[in-house]
Design a protein around this motif. Sequence first.
Motif, short mmCIF file in Angstrom:
data_model
loop_
_atom_site.label_atom_id
_atom_site.label_comp_id
_atom_site.label_asym_id
_atom_site.label_seq_id
_atom_site.Cartn_x
_atom_site.Cartn_y
_atom_site.Cartn_z
N ARG A 93 0.84 -1.21 0.00
CA ARG A 93 0.00 0.00 0.00
C ARG A 93 0.87 1.24 0.00
N GLU A 135 1.54 10.43 1.79
CA GLU A 135 0.36 11.00 1.10
C GLU A 135 0.32 12.52 1.32
N THR A 181 0.93 4.20 -2.73
CA THR A 181 0.67 5.58 -2.28
C THR A 181 1.80 6.49 -2.72
N ILE A 195 2.66 5.71 5.48
CA ILE A 195 1.62 5.86 4.43
C ILE A 195 0.96 7.23 4.53
#
Length: 368
Positions: free
Chosen positions: A43, A346, A47, A342
């Motif tokens: 993930r 972002e 991202t 994460i």
Amino acid sequence: MSQTSTRPEADIKFAYWVPNVSGGLVVSKIEQRTHWGIEYNTRLAQTAEQAGFDYALSQIRFTAGYGAEYQHESVSFSQALLHATSKLKVLAAILPGPWHPAVVAKQLSTIDHLTNGRIAINVVSGWFRGEFHAIGEPWLDHDERYRRSEEFIRALRGIWTTDKFSFHGDFYRFHDYTLQPKPLSQPHPEIFQGGSSRAARDMAARVSDWYFTNGNTPDKLKAQIDDIQAKAAQNGRYVKIGVNAFVIARDTEEEAKAVLAEIIAKADPEAVNAFGDAVKQAGQASPEREGNWATSTFEDLVQYNDGFRTNLIGTPQQIAERIVALKAIGVDLVLCGFLHFIEEVEYFGRKVLPLVRELEAQRALVAA
Ligand SMILES: Cc1cc2nc3c(=O)[nH]c(=O)nc-3n(C[C@H](O)[C@H](O)[C@H](O)COP(=O)(O)O)c2cc1C
């Protein structure tokens, strides 16, 4: 040797540290919403790619060391991340010693074909004697480690670019060896290296495409960069420069500074000091005593690669301005670590990166 001798006109690039090792990137008991496993890392890679990151850097460790109980292997982990993304380049960390250049050349050439030319390599020379001892690898002197790494890089480049490659080094030998298929990337996958000592800089000036160094203040970085580029120019080369930074970007400067203060307040002194003892041995083992960590304080060592020193800690505007200032002194890439990967990757992509691109465009207009 490949490469031009002048600095390419390009936007500054961004890489993030792959947390394929447990415990995150700070030796602190602060809460970290980061996980070393593949699900979290998949993930994260997706991202980061979406956020505008160019590269992901995996780590290699064979034993726990300090505050890193579990460690996934770098080449296989990099490959998994490449298969979960489509643009991101992934750097696999490799230690000469445990790896032989023939194996690496073959392995990475295949991965290059499987991933449309998105694999690259970070050659690391070793800082942790205990790790080498644990896996039965001889522990060479500091400068011997770099002599071996340089032969490793020369052999790798030779195998990747030449038919009937022959090489007669002190560490490696090849006789009329032809690798097929050669890598897809031309002239070959990019070769990065990590380290800051005299030996590391000289090796970069002679053979590496990229030089990765620990975090530092702009004036100390500039001195290092000028030194390397002067030597590289004598060899008709330009070495691209990547700098480590632990990024704490928050809406206000107070919030960002409070996070840093909490990381340090909750540092694990036993682990930090043990890590400090091991790396200082490695840094001071270089004859000129300028290696990575040679002057690191306790606070610096709470982040594995002196990432607080680069001071990308503050608001998106402050951070973007400091990044563009790094570019002005010769930095081509910022290697970012985060507390909660994460969510912060972002945020970085949404708030910091567009400001960097705006500032770069303004500077380009002024220069035109
Ligand atoms: C960005 C960066 C990444 C590194 N990654 C690793 C790694 O994954 N594994 C490892 O054992 N050493 C790693 N190192 C350590 C270096 O290869 C080297 O051993 C260390 O920086 C000491 O270098 P010096 O003797 O030139 O100061 C890394 C260093 C840097 C700057």
